[in-house]
Design a protein around this motif. Structure first.
Motif, short mmCIF file in Angstrom:
data_model
loop_
_atom_site.label_atom_id
_atom_site.label_comp_id
_atom_site.label_asym_id
_atom_site.label_seq_id
_atom_site.Cartn_x
_atom_site.Cartn_y
_atom_site.Cartn_z
N LEU A 141 0.82 -1.46 -0.20
CA LEU A 141 -0.44 -0.05 -0.17
C LEU A 141 0.63 1.24 -0.31
O LEU A 141 0.53 1.86 -0.59
CB LEU A 141 -0.80 0.10 0.88
CG LEU A 141 -1.70 -1.12 1.52
CD1 LEU A 141 -3.29 -0.92 3.23
CD2 LEU A 141 -3.22 -0.48 -0.48
N SER A 142 1.87 1.24 0.47
CA SER A 142 2.44 2.26 0.71
C SER A 142 4.03 2.62 -0.65
O SER A 142 3.98 3.73 -0.72
CB SER A 142 3.27 2.28 1.80
OG SER A 142 4.22 1.46 2.01
N THR A 143 3.87 1.39 -0.85
CA THR A 143 5.17 1.67 -1.92
C THR A 143 4.02 0.90 -3.81
O THR A 143 5.58 1.79 -4.85
CB THR A 143 6.73 0.71 -1.72
OG1 THR A 143 6.32 -0.86 -1.74
CG2 THR A 143 6.86 1.17 -0.51
N GLY A 144 3.63 0.48 -3.28
CA GLY A 144 3.17 -0.12 -5.21
C GLY A 144 4.59 -1.42 -5.35
O GLY A 144 3.46 -1.41 -6.80
N VAL A 145 4.24 -1.56 -4.04
CA VAL A 145 5.70 -3.28 -4.69
C VAL A 145 4.99 -4.46 -3.43
O VAL A 145 5.21 -4.03 -2.49
CB VAL A 145 6.59 -2.28 -4.42
CG1 VAL A 145 7.71 -4.01 -5.09
CG2 VAL A 145 7.42 -1.80 -5.71
N LYS A 146 4.75 -5.59 -4.55
CA LYS A 146 4.55 -6.89 -3.10
C LYS A 146 5.90 -6.75 -2.76
O LYS A 146 7.16 -6.95 -3.45
CB LYS A 146 3.68 -7.85 -3.72
CG LYS A 146 2.45 -7.35 -4.15
CD LYS A 146 2.00 -8.68 -5.21
CE LYS A 146 0.56 -8.65 -5.03
NZ LYS A 146 -1.30 -8.48 -4.21
N THR A 147 6.12 -7.35 -1.78
CA THR A 147 6.79 -7.90 -0.68
C THR A 147 6.88 -9.53 -0.06
O THR A 147 5.64 -9.66 -0.42
CB THR A 147 7.68 -7.04 0.01
OG1 THR A 147 8.83 -7.41 -0.11
CG2 THR A 147 7.64 -6.58 1.62
N ARG A 148 7.54 -9.67 0.85
CA ARG A 148 7.26 -11.12 1.73
C ARG A 148 7.41 -10.68 2.77
O ARG A 148 7.06 -9.61 3.27
CB ARG A 148 8.59 -12.36 1.72
CG ARG A 148 9.32 -11.67 -0.56
CD ARG A 148 11.12 -12.28 0.56
NE ARG A 148 10.76 -14.22 1.39
CZ ARG A 148 10.69 -15.35 0.61
NH1 ARG A 148 10.63 -15.17 -1.24
NH2 ARG A 148 10.64 -16.02 1.07
N ASN A 149 6.18 -11.58 3.44
CA ASN A 149 5.28 -11.44 4.77
C ASN A 149 6.81 -10.65 6.20
O ASN A 149 8.11 -12.13 5.88
CB ASN A 149 4.84 -12.63 5.09
CG ASN A 149 3.59 -12.96 4.46
OD1 ASN A 149 2.91 -12.02 3.49
ND2 ASN A 149 2.87 -13.56 4.89
#
Ligand code: ZN
Length: 346
Positions: free
Chosen positions: A79-87
């Motif tokens: 939500l803050s960067t527009g990029v998915k990351t790992r849990n």
């Protein structure tokens, strides 16, 4: 206001918006763990929700880069960067590179920025809008990065973690620790209220409602003629979901929704403010099974999990740029769009 909306209504894709749509201010409300049933329960309790003042509704997918079911850290990063990351990761890509977040973009554009939350300020959701660390568990490092950041408003808990960096924070802004001091803050250009050793109690035992924190944050941030970005989190909807505690779940949704009302009151008067209300994920696989609409009473609920679920979460939007959120989108689209709006609002 009407003119903005008309321009925006012709916009169909997230990326295709006109500059007239770009809001000067963005207030993002995140109900942690707030799925559609949580919103339904709040509606039965209140009758009409403040969220219903938003003309645009959408649905948001929440999977993370590592998991079908996201945690709050990966969701906050999306939500803050527009990029998915790992849990578990905050503000970093899956391979560990820092990702610039909407707060940092806003600061770059000369805007004021803030977070107001009902948890420790080092917790995953607020931290995901400020810091860059490989693990959400790094509370002292998260506090140090928050204290060193350019953020202007910090309202929440977590004093135990902030103690070593308080002098640094106090050089930059007034820092208050109690309800009384908070209410006497006035309107400085920036401020921190670190009100609890770690987390606040349930909303029914909190002296300061999320609404009061939101109103003060807006009062402070809206003094900036360049605009502002504010993230407000109803943090404990999620915790009630984990505990399968329907009573506190509903209370937390109501507290959160009342804060949303304060954001919408400002946005209605201001006319240049986009309000987005959404969640990071659903928690509990919650369902509303029986009750009375007349009595505003829920008599039967169910939970199919004590963890998060992969179900889509609702999104409500109001103000310039809001129409692009209609339909089904991914959580990264919310981040990307806010960043585009911030960068377009020069
Ligand atoms: Zn959770």
């Amino acid at each position: 206001m009407k003119k903005f909306l008309l321009v925006c209504l012709s916009t169909l894709a997230f990326t295709a918006y006109t500059e007239e749509c770009a809001p000067k201010n963005i207030i993002l409300f995140i109900g942690d763990g707030m799925g559609l049933s949580q919103v339904t329960a709040g509606k039965i309790e209140k009758g009409t929700l403040e969220m219903e003042r938003c003309p645009v509704t959408g649905l948001v997918t929440t999977w993370s880069a590592s998991s079908f079911v996201t945690d709050s850290a990966a969701a906050a990063t999306a939500l803050s960067t527009g990029v998915k990351t790992r849990n578990g990761m905050l503000g970093e890509s899956p391979d560990g590179n820092p990702l610039k977040n909407v707060t940092e973009y806003a600061e770059e554009m000369g805007k004021s920025t803030g977070v107001a939350v009902s948890c420790s300020l080092t917790h995953a959701t607020p931290a995901g809008f400020i810091v860059h660390v490989p693990s959400r568990k790094m509370n002292p490092e998260i506090a140090a990065q928050i204290a060193a950041s350019g953020i202007d408003v910090l309202f929440g808990g977590g004093l135990d973690y902030f103690k070593p960096c308080l002098p640094e924070l106090q050089k930059k802004m007034p820092v208050v620790f109690s309800t009384e001091e908070f209410r006497n803050l006035g309107t400085p250009t920036n401020a921190a209220a670190i009100l609890y050793p770690v987390h606040p109690p349930w909303s029914t035992d909190r002296e300061l409602s999320l609404k009061e924190l939101t109103q003060k944050a807006i009062q402070i941030l809206s003094q900036d003629k360049d605009g502002f970005f504010l993230m407000v989190e109803g943090s404990q909807i999620d915790w009630a979901g984990h505990q399968n505690d329907a009573t506190n779940l509903i209370n937390e949704v109501v507290d959160f929704d009342t804060a949303v009302g304060a954001g919408l009151d400002f946005a209605e008067k201001n006319g240049q403010t986009l309000v987005i209300v959404t969640a990071d994920h659903e928690t509990g696989g919650f369902a509303v099974l029986d009750g009375s609409l007349q009595d505003h009473n829920i008599t039967k609920t169910g939970f199919c999990s004590d963890h998060h679920s992969a179900t889509m979460v609702p999104l409500f939007a109001y103000g310039p740029g809001s129409s692009v959120f209609s339909g089904i989108h991914d959580n990264t689209d919310v981040g990307k769009t806010m960043i585009q709006f911030i960068r377009a609002s020069e």
